[in-house]
Design a protein around this motif. Structure first.
Motif, mmCIF file in Angstrom:
data_model
loop_
_atom_site.group_PDB
_atom_site.id
_atom_site.type_symbol
_atom_site.label_atom_id
_atom_site.label_comp_id
_atom_site.label_asym_id
_atom_site.label_seq_id
_atom_site.Cartn_x
_atom_site.Cartn_y
_atom_site.Cartn_z
ATOM 1 N N LEU A 94 0.858 -1.187 0.000
ATOM 2 C CA LEU A 94 0.000 0.000 0.000
ATOM 3 C C LEU A 94 0.895 1.237 0.000
ATOM 4 N N PRO A 95 0.414 2.362 -0.540
ATOM 5 C CA PRO A 95 1.229 3.579 -0.481
ATOM 6 C C PRO A 95 1.419 4.093 0.939
ATOM 7 N N PHE A 96 0.556 3.646 1.873
ATOM 8 C CA PHE A 96 0.619 4.120 3.257
ATOM 9 C C PHE A 96 0.435 2.929 4.193
ATOM 10 N N LEU A 140 5.164 2.328 -4.738
ATOM 11 C CA LEU A 140 3.814 2.894 -4.668
ATOM 12 C C LEU A 140 3.818 4.309 -4.088
ATOM 13 N N LYS A 141 4.519 4.493 -2.975
ATOM 14 C CA LYS A 141 4.505 5.800 -2.322
ATOM 15 C C LYS A 141 5.149 6.861 -3.204
ATOM 16 N N GLU A 142 6.258 6.524 -3.872
ATOM 17 C CA GLU A 142 6.935 7.491 -4.737
ATOM 18 C C GLU A 142 6.065 7.883 -5.926
ATOM 19 N N TRP A 179 -1.790 -3.404 -8.680
ATOM 20 C CA TRP A 179 -1.729 -1.952 -8.725
ATOM 21 C C TRP A 179 -1.362 -1.483 -10.128
ATOM 22 N N TYR A 180 -2.056 -0.431 -10.581
ATOM 23 C CA TYR A 180 -1.821 0.135 -11.911
ATOM 24 C C TYR A 180 -1.580 1.641 -11.770
ATOM 25 N N ILE A 199 7.606 -2.270 -12.490
ATOM 26 C CA ILE A 199 8.574 -1.181 -12.432
ATOM 27 C C ILE A 199 9.725 -1.629 -11.539
ATOM 28 N N SER A 200 10.897 -1.827 -12.138
ATOM 29 C CA SER A 200 12.034 -2.376 -11.387
ATOM 30 C C SER A 200 12.934 -1.292 -10.817
#
Length: 314
Positions: A94-96, A140-142, A179-180, A199-200
């Motif tokens: 999750l982003p958070f 995700l967060k970035e 996630w997209y 995304i690596s």
């Protein structure tokens, strides 16, 4: 106004303004300057991060993040919020992520004993299931921060081959546990959807001079949007089992008509970028699906079938 009500009003006021003087708050709350100084001191003791600045332009300001005022919930409002937050626990990324867990613990801690027991019983009878994926989604967060600040980022994207892309994220969404990222791609000079787990690498320190104005866009409007001038017309005939399989897909199910005998048909407009997914999906249904249109999809299905026949022919 009672003191408790005044303190709640103060929390909301300092959250809105962030910077203020004692006299401004005293005038708004209808109290003396001395009373307001005592109230602000009490807010500080309660944990509201206030900082005072002296001088002719001095005053108070709020440090760090905003503090939410006390809120009372009904029993069912509390249960709804608890289970909404708990439903995110099935996502491995999750982003958070840490914030969700700590917020859930705090929320549960302050519930009454009766409500805690009721929620514990409901946990045995109710769950919001998301298919688990053991895929690493490290950025995700970035990506979310880049979307919020409308910054260009550079990514290494693993599709058929590893590609370097400059993108400006519009937003993130999740579907079926994956996630997209919807983004403007400067290589394609158009909008593209990227699987975040592919995304690596990600680089934030890149030239921002090409930035696109996305202020009028939002992620909800893009999830099902098709802006192509000539979208493809998808037509599929389905057996009863094919209908059941397609009903599980959010996008396909809304374009499906079911016959009295349980068979059905799909008639939808699709973007050309959907073609690889459509080919793979309907191939997986075997004889329970018959794609009659468009020709591009039928040709690709035939090509894949020939390759599979050659692979298994001996």
């Amino acid at each position: 106004m009672h003191k408790a009500q005044r303190l709640v009003q103060l929390i909301m006021l300092v959250n809105e303004r962030r910077t203020f003087t004692v006299q401004e708050l005293a005038d708004e709350c209808g109290v003396s300057r001395r009373t307001m100084i005592r109230d602000l001191a009490e807010l500080s003791e309660l944990g509201v991060p206030l900082y005072s600045e002296v001088g002719p332009n001095g005053g108070y300001r709020v440090l760090r993040e905003k503090v939410l005022p006390p809120i009372s919930f009904t029993e069912y409002e509390a249960m709804a919020l608890f289970f909404a937050a708990q439903s995110l626990q099935n996502y491995t990324s999750l982003p958070f992520n840490n914030e969700v867990q700590s917020a859930l613990r705090k929320f549960f801690h302050y519930l009454s004993s009766d409500l805690k027991h009721k929620i514990e019983r409901m946990q045995q009878r109710l769950t919001f299931w998301v298919p688990p994926h053991e895929l690493d989604v490290p950025y995700l967060k970035e990506i979310l921060e880049a979307a919020l600040e409308q910054r260009i980022i550079q990514i290494q994207y693993q599709a058929n081959e590893t590609q370097e892309r400059l993108i400006q994220p519009l937003g993130l969404y999740t579907m079926n546990g994956l996630w997209y990222c919807q983004a403007y791609c400067f290589r394609a000079v158009d909008y593209r959807v990227f699987r975040v787990d592919r995304i690596s690498e990600l680089q934030c320190e890149v030239d921002q001079s090409q930035k696109v104005d996305l202020t009028g866009e939002n992620i909800q409007g893009w999830i099902m949007r098709n802006d192509e001038e000539t979208p493809l017309e998808l037509k599929v005939l389905l057996s009863p089992e094919g209908v059941r399989r397609c009903q599980a897909d959010v996008w396909l199910s809304q374009y499906m008509k079911v016959n009295e005998d349980g068979s059905g048909a799909i008639h939808a407009q699709m973007a050309t970028s959907y073609t690889p997914w459509v080919v793979s999906f309907f191939l997986s249904l075997g004889t329970d699906a018959h794609v009659t249109h468009p020709p591009q999809v039928r040709d690709l299905i035939r090509t894949k079938l020939k390759a599979m026949a050659a692979q298994y022919g001996k």
